[in-house]
Design a protein around this motif. Sequence first.
Motif, PDB file in Angstrom:
ATOM      1  N   UNK B 388     -25.081  27.174  11.073  1.00 44.76           N
ATOM      2  CA  UNK B 388     -26.655  27.569  10.736  1.00 44.76           C
ATOM      3  C   UNK B 388     -27.135  29.027  10.156  1.00 44.76           C
ATOM      4  N   UNK B 389     -26.341  29.763  10.845  1.00 49.30           N
ATOM      5  CA  UNK B 389     -26.477  31.229  10.525  1.00 49.30           C
ATOM      6  C   UNK B 389     -26.107  31.397   9.237  1.00 49.30           C
ATOM      7  N   UNK B 390     -24.689  31.031   8.914  1.00 49.38           N
ATOM      8  CA  UNK B 390     -24.395  31.322   7.644  1.00 49.38           C
ATOM      9  C   UNK B 390     -25.146  30.400   6.416  1.00 49.38           C
ATOM     10  N   UNK B 391     -25.791  29.170   6.869  1.00 51.35           N
ATOM     11  CA  UNK B 391     -26.387  28.769   5.830  1.00 51.35           C
ATOM     12  C   UNK B 391     -27.796  29.188   5.676  1.00 51.35           C
ATOM     13  N   UNK B 392     -28.350  29.910   6.682  1.00 56.82           N
ATOM     14  CA  UNK B 392     -29.602  30.725   6.634  1.00 56.82           C
ATOM     15  C   UNK B 392     -29.500  32.094   5.735  1.00 56.82           C
ATOM     16  N   UNK B 393     -28.264  32.273   5.464  1.00 57.32           N
ATOM     17  CA  UNK B 393     -28.000  33.517   4.584  1.00 57.32           C
ATOM     18  C   UNK B 393     -27.568  32.957   3.132  1.00 57.32           C
ATOM     19  N   UNK B 394     -27.735  31.565   2.918  1.00 53.09           N
ATOM     20  CA  UNK B 394     -27.615  31.123   1.589  1.00 53.09           C
ATOM     21  C   UNK B 394     -26.134  30.570   1.344  1.00 53.09           C
TER      22      UNK B 394
END
Lengths: 267, 439
Positions: B388-394
């Motif tokens: 999620x952390x990576x997805x939240x950065x696009x």
Amino acid sequence: MEKAEMGKTLLEIRNLRVSVDGKQILKGLSLSVRPGQVHAIMGPNGSGKSTLAHVLSGREGYDVTGGEISYCGKDLLALKAEDRAREGIFLAFQYPVEIPGVNNMYFLRTAVNAVRSHRGEAELDAMDFLSFAKAKMEKLGMNKNLTSRSVNEGFSGGEKKRNEVFQMSVLEPKLAILDETDSGLDIDALKTVAEGVNALRAPDRAFLVITHYQRLLDYIVPDVVHVLAGGQIVKSGDKNLALELEERGYEWVDRGETEAGKGRVQG
Amino acid sequence: MIASVQNKTLFSDAFRSGRALLPGEPWLQALRDSAIGCFEERGLPTRKDEEWRYLDLKTLGKTRYGTPAGKPEISESFAREHFLGGTLARFCFVDGKYDASLSDVDELPAGVELLSVAEAMNKNEVQLKEALEASDVDFRHPFVALNTAFLQDGYVLCLKKDVQLEKPVQILFLGSEASENCAEHSRHFLFLAEGAKAEVLECYVSPKAGNFLNNVVTEVALEKAAQLSLYRVQAEGGGCSHLNYSKVSVGESAHFESKVFSFGAGTSRNEIETELSGAHAVCSLEGLYIGGGDQCLDNRTVIDHRVADGKSREFYKGILGGNARGSFSGKILVEAGAQRTDSEQNNRNLLLSDDAEADSKPQLEIYADDVKCSHGATVGQLDADQIFYLRARGIGEGQARSLLTAAFAMDLVESVANADIREFLERHVNQKLAQEVGR
């Protein structure tokens, strides 16, 4: 409602209802944010502050049972988390995640290029990105060795939060959501982080600053302060509301919950 | 039991019918007979044998393996793709036989002997005879017995006292299309005399997915203060069965380092038995096994702390997708006199699909009282918070998954000091991950 204003609205939340594992957390929350504004969301523990941040960023595990969120005129809830980020939503995590084995700069370049290619812009190569990022780092007074390390791995609490602000400055979002960015920070780290945020304030960028304490708002001065309690915004006002809350405690607004929603302020 | 008898017959028949063609003087033929006799007593192992419970030998047991006939066809470009840069020497085998045209041994300094076992049968027969007859390997191990019975080629690397190689030696094994339904039994010997030092990269590859058996047995002996780093990349096509057994003896203050990368072959087993036989001996056994489809990747290690003040480090990691099964069993034996032994074992597995399986079996036997032994094993999935952390950065979900999977794999590669070897390994890991994780 104020139709003339709608065109200028960046984020419009209408009557949002969210439950987690069958438990209703947000119970009809409405909020309207325009570009350039800083909105603070304050509230006691368990009021639903972090739920709001997570729902906006697209985290899974939250059931939206009612209401709608419009962002730049788009239905935000229909977008995946990565697409929200690419469209300019940035969540500064309350607990930034450590990712051993993934280099901080490689991670950020991958993120920046995901956003750029979404916008139809050319991707940055390693060299271009490095000089772009270094300029941002100098501005934030960031320790250079944070670049050679894995994402947040072994970072102190302050370093992690600073890394969030650094990422924000690199990704240049339209809407930045700061989820209890002040938690676990001493006063010096808090000041540095706040300075970083203030440096990013811009007419086309809005902030949603979620915090339990008024302290952060001494440094990041909000345009509007909302009090979230029991899953709704029960009171809104200007920055003085935060001071009043600090003085009188959250019970003061909890008692006034019956008048919820009526005090919505146009910022 | 019937299956076991039947597949025993397949190997025995192949031995009897091919025996006349197997090279060697009478002493070697006698050794072959004795080895096949040992094999026939027990046959192929089954899942009921505790030490073989994780390995699926069905294909292997059903195949009547022949000997590669005709001229092996291997494209030079395929071979070159797997050449390691910056080597001191390269030794190539095609279908189990030494190939001088793809090899390069011109730069070898004095005090180093690198030759094929076939060559040793002619030139250094006495030493080879001594080595084989003094051999510590146990014919009760069915694949060691088969390897000895069918022994044809392999390599011998000997370093004289204090000879320290500055650049690595690459040993490349190429399986051609001619190896279809054939068995290659290679035997390797690595002897490092006192104070000697070497880095060796073994690489097993084949361009096609045909069914063949790669049965490798290696004997390593390190004298006082010798140092060996042995890297293995096992990346044959999916039809291959790869069985690799090593017996290692680490002398006083000597250092043995092994990194095994098992990516290829439908069925593989990488087995290392290490004896720390001199005081202050050190061994480090690491492995990365990545599997998808119906692959079965088995790893077994034994570290025998025989004397005091030994140190062992063990770190195996598995990444398993599809229906793949990976297993690690690691036995640490600390004998009564092996006081102040310092031993750590760790096995971590990442499951990429619901149908993948990882089995981990640590086994500690400690007979000394002043020791430090730790072990740990985990089986898990990618961390949802990290994704999620990576997805939240696009970063898209697929890319986030491959980034995190690569991060899980790469620390075993990043610790390799030699840049050429590191890049070689990185390329293989990335290729395999691209197949199993995609983008």
